[in-house]
Design a protein around this motif. Structure first.
Motif, PDB file in Angstrom:
ATOM      1  N   GLY A 216     -15.267 -30.467  17.503  1.00 47.68           N
ATOM      2  CA  GLY A 216     -15.044 -31.739  16.813  1.00 47.68           C
ATOM      3  C   GLY A 216     -16.204 -32.702  17.014  1.00 47.68           C
ATOM      4  O   GLY A 216     -15.988 -33.913  17.109  1.00 47.68           O
ATOM      5  N   TYR A 217     -17.427 -32.178  17.079  1.00 47.92           N
ATOM      6  CA  TYR A 217     -18.671 -32.967  17.150  1.00 47.92           C
ATOM      7  C   TYR A 217     -18.850 -33.693  18.482  1.00 47.92           C
ATOM      8  O   TYR A 217     -19.615 -34.642  18.571  1.00 47.92           O
ATOM      9  CB  TYR A 217     -18.762 -33.963  15.980  1.00 47.92           C
ATOM     10  CG  TYR A 217     -18.269 -33.382  14.684  1.00 47.92           C
ATOM     11  CD1 TYR A 217     -18.834 -32.217  14.160  1.00 47.92           C
ATOM     12  CD2 TYR A 217     -17.209 -33.966  13.993  1.00 47.92           C
ATOM     13  CE1 TYR A 217     -18.356 -31.659  12.983  1.00 47.92           C
ATOM     14  CE2 TYR A 217     -16.734 -33.414  12.821  1.00 47.92           C
ATOM     15  CZ  TYR A 217     -17.308 -32.253  12.318  1.00 47.92           C
ATOM     16  OH  TYR A 217     -16.829 -31.702  11.162  1.00 47.92           O
ATOM     17  N   ARG A 218     -18.166 -33.225  19.527  1.00 49.56           N
ATOM     18  CA  ARG A 218     -18.357 -33.815  20.854  1.00 49.56           C
ATOM     19  C   ARG A 218     -18.139 -32.719  21.902  1.00 49.56           C
ATOM     20  O   ARG A 218     -17.584 -31.662  21.604  1.00 49.56           O
ATOM     21  CB  ARG A 218     -17.386 -34.977  21.071  1.00 49.56           C
ATOM     22  CG  ARG A 218     -15.926 -34.579  21.100  1.00 49.56           C
ATOM     23  CD  ARG A 218     -15.004 -35.788  21.014  1.00 49.56           C
ATOM     24  NE  ARG A 218     -15.115 -36.412  19.706  1.00 49.56           N
ATOM     25  CZ  ARG A 218     -14.441 -37.507  19.351  1.00 49.56           C
ATOM     26  NH1 ARG A 218     -13.661 -38.108  20.222  1.00 49.56           N
ATOM     27  NH2 ARG A 218     -14.574 -38.018  18.140  1.00 49.56           N
ATOM     28  N   GLU A 219     -18.587 -32.961  23.115  1.00 53.03           N
ATOM     29  CA  GLU A 219     -18.434 -31.977  24.170  1.00 53.03           C
ATOM     30  C   GLU A 219     -16.951 -31.660  24.382  1.00 53.03           C
ATOM     31  O   GLU A 219     -16.116 -32.563  24.470  1.00 53.03           O
ATOM     32  CB  GLU A 219     -19.051 -32.482  25.472  1.00 53.03           C
ATOM     33  CG  GLU A 219     -20.583 -32.457  25.475  1.00 53.03           C
ATOM     34  CD  GLU A 219     -21.141 -31.062  25.314  1.00 53.03           C
ATOM     35  OE1 GLU A 219     -20.639 -30.133  26.000  1.00 53.03           O
ATOM     36  OE2 GLU A 219     -22.080 -30.883  24.508  1.00 53.03           O
ATOM     37  N   ALA A 220     -16.651 -30.378  24.455  1.00 56.29           N
ATOM     38  CA  ALA A 220     -15.257 -29.952  24.605  1.00 56.29           C
ATOM     39  C   ALA A 220     -14.853 -29.940  26.072  1.00 56.29           C
ATOM     40  O   ALA A 220     -15.654 -29.580  26.943  1.00 56.29           O
ATOM     41  CB  ALA A 220     -15.075 -28.558  24.008  1.00 56.29           C
ATOM     42  N   PRO A 221     -13.622 -30.322  26.381  1.00 62.75           N
ATOM     43  CA  PRO A 221     -13.132 -30.225  27.758  1.00 62.75           C
ATOM     44  C   PRO A 221     -13.156 -28.772  28.242  1.00 62.75           C
ATOM     45  O   PRO A 221     -13.048 -27.828  27.441  1.00 62.75           O
ATOM     46  CB  PRO A 221     -11.696 -30.748  27.668  1.00 62.75           C
ATOM     47  CG  PRO A 221     -11.618 -31.474  26.362  1.00 62.75           C
ATOM     48  CD  PRO A 221     -12.596 -30.839  25.463  1.00 62.75           C
ATOM     49  N   ASP A 222     -13.264 -28.589  29.544  1.00 59.05           N
ATOM     50  CA  ASP A 222     -13.321 -27.241  30.106  1.00 59.05           C
ATOM     51  C   ASP A 222     -12.086 -26.432  29.733  1.00 59.05           C
ATOM     52  O   ASP A 222     -12.183 -25.218  29.479  1.00 59.05           O
ATOM     53  CB  ASP A 222     -13.444 -27.315  31.634  1.00 59.05           C
ATOM     54  CG  ASP A 222     -14.805 -27.833  32.085  1.00 59.05           C
ATOM     55  OD1 ASP A 222     -15.755 -27.787  31.275  1.00 59.05           O
ATOM     56  OD2 ASP A 222     -14.909 -28.285  33.246  1.00 59.05           O
ATOM     57  N   GLU A 223     -10.916 -27.075  29.713  1.00 63.20           N
ATOM     58  CA  GLU A 223      -9.685 -26.348  29.377  1.00 63.20           C
ATOM     59  C   GLU A 223      -9.745 -25.784  27.961  1.00 63.20           C
ATOM     60  O   GLU A 223      -9.284 -24.671  27.702  1.00 63.20           O
ATOM     61  CB  GLU A 223      -8.462 -27.265  29.499  1.00 63.20           C
ATOM     62  CG  GLU A 223      -8.220 -27.795  30.903  1.00 63.20           C
ATOM     63  CD  GLU A 223      -8.843 -29.162  31.113  1.00 63.20           C
ATOM     64  OE1 GLU A 223      -8.281 -29.930  31.915  1.00 63.20           O
ATOM     65  OE2 GLU A 223      -9.880 -29.464  30.474  1.00 63.20           O
ATOM     66  N   LEU A 224     -10.324 -26.562  27.045  1.00 58.25           N
ATOM     67  CA  LEU A 224     -10.434 -26.092  25.665  1.00 58.25           C
ATOM     68  C   LEU A 224     -11.448 -24.971  25.554  1.00 58.25           C
ATOM     69  O   LEU A 224     -11.220 -23.977  24.846  1.00 58.25           O
ATOM     70  CB  LEU A 224     -10.820 -27.266  24.752  1.00 58.25           C
ATOM     71  CG  LEU A 224     -10.945 -26.955  23.261  1.00 58.25           C
ATOM     72  CD1 LEU A 224      -9.660 -26.349  22.717  1.00 58.25           C
ATOM     73  CD2 LEU A 224     -11.303 -28.218  22.479  1.00 58.25           C
ATOM     74  N   LEU A 225     -12.566 -25.101  26.245  1.00 57.11           N
ATOM     75  CA  LEU A 225     -13.579 -24.026  26.223  1.00 57.11           C
ATOM     76  C   LEU A 225     -13.005 -22.727  26.766  1.00 57.11           C
ATOM     77  O   LEU A 225     -13.295 -21.637  26.246  1.00 57.11           O
ATOM     78  CB  LEU A 225     -14.806 -24.447  27.026  1.00 57.11           C
ATOM     79  CG  LEU A 225     -15.677 -25.540  26.411  1.00 57.11           C
ATOM     80  CD1 LEU A 225     -16.776 -25.949  27.384  1.00 57.11           C
ATOM     81  CD2 LEU A 225     -16.297 -25.062  25.097  1.00 57.11           C
ATOM     82  N   ALA A 226     -12.190 -22.820  27.798  1.00 57.16           N
ATOM     83  CA  ALA A 226     -11.588 -21.616  28.371  1.00 57.16           C
ATOM     84  C   ALA A 226     -10.677 -20.924  27.356  1.00 57.16           C
ATOM     85  O   ALA A 226     -10.681 -19.689  27.236  1.00 57.16           O
ATOM     86  CB  ALA A 226     -10.797 -21.976  29.634  1.00 57.16           C
ATOM     87  N   VAL A 227      -9.915 -21.712  26.604  1.00 58.75           N
ATOM     88  CA  VAL A 227      -9.043 -21.145  25.582  1.00 58.75           C
ATOM     89  C   VAL A 227      -9.867 -20.517  24.465  1.00 58.75           C
ATOM     90  O   VAL A 227      -9.536 -19.430  23.969  1.00 58.75           O
ATOM     91  CB  VAL A 227      -8.084 -22.220  25.036  1.00 58.75           C
ATOM     92  CG1 VAL A 227      -7.437 -21.768  23.734  1.00 58.75           C
ATOM     93  CG2 VAL A 227      -7.012 -22.529  26.066  1.00 58.75           C
ATOM     94  N   ILE A 228     -10.940 -21.177  24.061  1.00 59.71           N
ATOM     95  CA  ILE A 228     -11.786 -20.617  23.001  1.00 59.71           C
ATOM     96  C   ILE A 228     -12.382 -19.275  23.448  1.00 59.71           C
ATOM     97  O   ILE A 228     -12.464 -18.327  22.662  1.00 59.71           O
ATOM     98  CB  ILE A 228     -12.892 -21.614  22.604  1.00 59.71           C
ATOM     99  CG1 ILE A 228     -12.268 -22.851  21.945  1.00 59.71           C
ATOM    100  CG2 ILE A 228     -13.894 -20.968  21.641  1.00 59.71           C
ATOM    101  CD1 ILE A 228     -13.252 -23.977  21.664  1.00 59.71           C
ATOM    102  N   ARG A 229     -12.762 -19.172  24.729  1.00 58.68           N
ATOM    103  CA  ARG A 229     -13.279 -17.894  25.240  1.00 58.68           C
ATOM    104  C   ARG A 229     -12.208 -16.806  25.155  1.00 58.68           C
ATOM    105  O   ARG A 229     -12.498 -15.650  24.811  1.00 58.68           O
ATOM    106  CB  ARG A 229     -13.764 -18.057  26.677  1.00 58.68           C
ATOM    107  CG  ARG A 229     -15.020 -18.886  26.816  1.00 58.68           C
ATOM    108  CD  ARG A 229     -15.584 -18.822  28.229  1.00 58.68           C
ATOM    109  NE  ARG A 229     -16.637 -19.828  28.386  1.00 58.68           N
ATOM    110  CZ  ARG A 229     -16.451 -21.025  28.937  1.00 58.68           C
ATOM    111  NH1 ARG A 229     -15.255 -21.352  29.406  1.00 58.68           N
ATOM    112  NH2 ARG A 229     -17.458 -21.887  29.026  1.00 58.68           N
ATOM    113  N   GLU A 230     -10.972 -17.161  25.465  1.00 60.06           N
ATOM    114  CA  GLU A 230      -9.884 -16.191  25.345  1.00 60.06           C
ATOM    115  C   GLU A 230      -9.690 -15.758  23.898  1.00 60.06           C
ATOM    116  O   GLU A 230      -9.445 -14.578  23.617  1.00 60.06           O
ATOM    117  CB  GLU A 230      -8.586 -16.775  25.901  1.00 60.06           C
ATOM    118  CG  GLU A 230      -8.547 -16.919  27.413  1.00 60.06           C
ATOM    119  CD  GLU A 230      -7.151 -17.239  27.906  1.00 60.06           C
ATOM    120  OE1 GLU A 230      -6.221 -16.449  27.645  1.00 60.06           O
ATOM    121  OE2 GLU A 230      -6.975 -18.295  28.553  1.00 60.06           O
ATOM    122  N   VAL A 231      -9.789 -16.716  22.973  1.00 59.16           N
ATOM    123  CA  VAL A 231      -9.657 -16.392  21.557  1.00 59.16           C
ATOM    124  C   VAL A 231     -10.802 -15.484  21.116  1.00 59.16           C
ATOM    125  O   VAL A 231     -10.598 -14.519  20.362  1.00 59.16           O
ATOM    126  CB  VAL A 231      -9.604 -17.675  20.705  1.00 59.16           C
ATOM    127  CG1 VAL A 231      -9.659 -17.340  19.219  1.00 59.16           C
ATOM    128  CG2 VAL A 231      -8.348 -18.475  21.022  1.00 59.16           C
TER     129      VAL A 231
END
Length: 302
Positions: A216-231
């Protein structure tokens, strides 16, 4: 409408949002391809690259001999980016500039863009932005009007007025963000068309976490990045490009009339159409939902 619309933000060159430059030549060539290809809609705004996106699309429209019949061109009018003025008079200045840059007399679809930057009371006051949009529709300058924005609580107020034909939501109905679910339900219940944009979250759901840490055009929280890696891993195991899964998450939704895909070069048009047509098992989306359900409330754009 076709299942996809071409998103005009990147073709105007917005490196602060997308991380790369797009030359005027490439932007116009992409717009020409968009106007003459299988996707029958393009979405832009007076705010994208301070009008450069509209300018390049206008050049392309002239090159192809005018806006093709039945083609859905959508643009948006918004505040003055320098002063913050979000008045009705500013909306009049904005549409005048948009029509001039696009080289057209009327626009098939016109949005009120990012009303989060004013108050609902001010926007709906007599002679304010909403009144001006309704007037533009009544006079035929806009064939349909919509509201486009991010914050779902704010945008829901505009949906509930019943004044708009179309809702555009962005970054909030994706593989990893389901914030707009109630908003989309409300718009669909009113018979509004629903357009879903930024299904790549600004790029990370297309390129992956190895090349981006922003959502969303800004740095993502670590929790969100972790979920994206799982996806990412789930898509890899299923031999499905994450970008295709991101697109189909939206195009499969019966509430959504069309999905806006940001495109900055002509080849992406055929690639995006192929992504819609790719055979993806339902089980992948079920597995992704199980992962995203683990996200704490309030992570990412609301």
């Amino acid at each position: 409408m076709t299942p996809l619309m071409v998103g005009g933000a990147p073709l105007g060159s917005m490196p602060s949002n997308f991380g790369y430059e797009v030359s005027a030549e490439d932007g116009v060539a992409t717009a020409v391809a968009a106007l003459t290809g299988p996707i029958r809609g393009i979405d832009t705004s007076c705010a994208y690259s301070r009008g450069e996106s509209e300018r390049r699309i206008g050049t392309a429209i002239a090159e192809v001999g005018g806006l093709p019949e039945g083609y859905l061109l959508a643009t948006k009018i918004t505040r003055d980016l320098d002063t913050g003025d979000f008045s009705g008079e500013q909306m009049r200045r904005a549409i005048e500039g948009s029509l001039q840059r696009l080289g057209i007399d009327q626009v098939p679809l016109l949005y009120l863009h990012d009303p989060e930057n004013t108050t609902f009371a001010a926007a709906t006051s007599p002679g304010g932005p909403v009144d001006v949009l309704r007037e533009l529709k009544d006079t035929g300058i806009a064939q349909a009007i919509g509201v486009a924005g991010g914050d779902t609580a704010t945008i829901s107020q505009y949906v509930e007025t019943g004044h708009f034909d179309v809702l555009l939501t962005h970054n909030r109905w994706t593989l990893v963000n389901r914030t707009a679910d109630r908003l989309i339900d409300a718009a669909a219940a009113r018979g509004m068309g629903v357009i879903n944009a930024a299904v790549f979250g600004g790029g990370i759901l297309a390129t992956g976490t190895s090349t981006s840490s922003r959502y969303g055009y800004r740095e993502a929280p670590d929790e969100l990045l972790a979920v994206i890696r799982e996806v990412e891993n789930l898509c890899k195991e299923a031999s499905v490009p994450m970008s295709a899964a991101a697109i189909q998450f939206s195009t499969r939704d019966p509430r959504i009339a069309s999905t806006v895909i940001g495109i900055s070069r002509p080849s992406r048009i055929a690639e995006s159409v192929a992504a819609v047509e790719l055979d993806i098992p339902d089980g992948l989306f079920d597995a992704v939902t199980a992962v995203t359900d683990q996200l704490p409330a309030g992570i990412g754009p609301r």
